[in-house]
Enzyme design. Structure first.
Site, PDB file in Angstrom:
ATOM      1  CG  ASP A  68      93.765  77.387  30.674  1.00  0.00           C
ATOM      2  OD1 ASP A  68      93.295  76.988  31.753  1.00  0.00           O
ATOM      3  OD2 ASP A  68      94.411  78.432  30.557  1.00  0.00           O
ATOM      4  CG  ASN A 137     102.844  86.032  28.234  1.00  0.00           C
ATOM      5  OD1 ASN A 137     101.747  85.983  28.777  1.00  0.00           O
ATOM      6  ND2 ASN A 137     103.336  85.026  27.531  1.00  0.00           N
ATOM      7  CG  HIS A 139      98.953  83.960  29.093  1.00  0.00           C
ATOM      8  ND1 HIS A 139     100.144  83.304  29.274  1.00  0.00           N
ATOM      9  CD2 HIS A 139      98.219  83.687  30.200  1.00  0.00           C
ATOM     10  CE1 HIS A 139     100.129  82.670  30.424  1.00  0.00           C
ATOM     11  NE2 HIS A 139      98.984  82.883  31.012  1.00  0.00           N
ATOM     12  CD  GLU A 144     101.691  81.609  26.338  1.00  0.00           C
ATOM     13  OE1 GLU A 144     101.514  82.768  26.765  1.00  0.00           O
ATOM     14  OE2 GLU A 144     102.352  80.757  26.958  1.00  0.00           O
TER      15      GLU A 144
HETATM   16  C1  GLP Z   1      98.086  80.297  33.772  1.00  0.00           C
HETATM   17  C2  GLP Z   1      96.617  80.133  33.399  1.00  0.00           C
HETATM   18  C3  GLP Z   1      95.956  81.477  33.215  1.00  0.00           C
HETATM   19  C4  GLP Z   1      96.271  82.367  34.391  1.00  0.00           C
HETATM   20  C5  GLP Z   1      97.763  82.602  34.454  1.00  0.00           C
HETATM   21  C6  GLP Z   1      98.184  83.558  35.549  1.00  0.00           C
HETATM   22  O1  GLP Z   1      98.900  80.527  32.698  1.00  0.00           O
HETATM   23  N1  GLP Z   1      96.443  79.367  32.209  1.00  0.00           N
HETATM   24  O2  GLP Z   1      94.551  81.291  33.091  1.00  0.00           O
HETATM   25  O3  GLP Z   1      95.594  83.595  34.270  1.00  0.00           O
HETATM   26  O4  GLP Z   1      98.335  81.334  34.709  1.00  0.00           O
HETATM   27  O5  GLP Z   1      98.431  82.863  36.736  1.00  0.00           O
HETATM   28  P1  GLP Z   1      98.570  83.532  38.146  1.00  0.00           P
HETATM   29  O6  GLP Z   1      97.238  84.053  38.490  1.00  0.00           O
HETATM   30  O7  GLP Z   1      98.987  82.415  39.057  1.00  0.00           O
HETATM   31  O8  GLP Z   1      99.598  84.584  38.034  1.00  0.00           O
END
Ligand code: GLP
Length: 269
Positions: A68, A137, A139, A144
């Protein structure tokens, strides 16, 4: 779905890296890896970088596709995923920058950029192994809640929860973008192998929904229950809400060696 419960985030990184290296060696030098941002996979990248530095793994001919990208940040901003991937993945893993791709969140025509990204993945022969983190959440990527389970790369609006979760990377909540481009759930599901990593108590509810909840667009990661080769690697804190945690431990403890992974230490994990 394989569930591996590890002592801590370092062990999560070691197991995930071992799994990725195993697939990379099976596929050969032109392996295509799907890469994620966020803090969860950082230990995995560190463990992979150590293998590369030790000459145990060569990714110099491989390709990578990021999940992304934010929309609304200027090109070169340190929090663009383009930059984050360059610093945390491309350079430490010795990938060729020409073969590391991110959705183009800076394009004039964002819809075309999404179509181009899907075409580029297809042209590369698809993703051999996809690394995923997990939003609090549920995702994956930036899909989302209520994302279509069949979605492809497209423009999404971030939820307030995700913006707040990611505020720590910015000076204020106002600076966190509201939009992004993300591979869809259908895009992610097309990867031949998927490895999801999660750490910490604040991921326990999302982990529970991914592994043991109903398959629902309300918890997009739950779509992985439909993937033939999904491995979920989590630490003890992220496993606290799992009803069948003991079963996953027993299952892993009794796996035949050929289904295990070779850890960087040379041990069979
Ligand atoms: C962002 C990214 C996701 C990732 C998520 C969790 O939203 N787009 O790909 O999995 O963060 O992040 P973290 O690993 O820092 O909790």
């Amino acid at each position: 779905m394989d569930v591996i419960i590890c002592k801590n985030d370092t062990e999560v990184g070691a197991y995930a890296a071992a799994k990725i290296a195993k697939v990379a060696r099976q596929v050969g030098s032109q392996v295509t890896i799907g890469v994620a941002t966020g803090s969860s996979p950082l230990r995995t990248y560190q463990a992979l970088a150590a293998m590369v530095a030790a000459g145990q793994l060569d990714l110099s001919q491989g390709s990578a596709f990021a999940l992304d990208e934010y929309v609304g940040l200027p090109f070169g901003h340190p929090q663009t995923y383009h930059e984050v991937i360059r610093k945390t993945v491309t350079e430490p893993l010795g990938l060729d920058p020409a073969r590391v791709h991110c959705p183009n969140g800076f394009a004039e025509d964002l819809r075309q950029a999404c179509a181009d990204y899907e075409a580029a993945i297809k042209q590369a022969g698809g993703v051999d192994i996809q690394i995923l983190g997990l939003g609090s959440n549920g995702h994956i990527g930036f899909n989302e809640p209520t994302s279509s389970l069949n979605s492809r790369t497209r423009i999404k609006t971030l939820t307030e929860q995700t913006r707040k979760d990611n505020q720590r990377f910015f000076a204020s909540l106002d600076e966190v973008p509201r939009h992004c481009l993300t591979q869809g759930l259908g895009t992610i599901m097309a990867a031949r192998h998927v490895v999801l990593v999660a750490n910490g108590k604040n991921k326990a509810a999302a982990v529970k929904s991914v592994i043991e909840g109903p398959i629902t667009a309300m918890f997009p990661g739950s779509v992985l229950q439909m993937h033939q080769w999904a491995t979920i690697i989590i630490d003890e804190a992220a496993a606290t809400e799992l009803e069948l945690a003991d079963y996953y431990r027993q299952m892993y403890d009794n796996l035949p060696d050929w289904q295990r992974v070779m850890l960087p230490t040379g041990d069979v994990g």
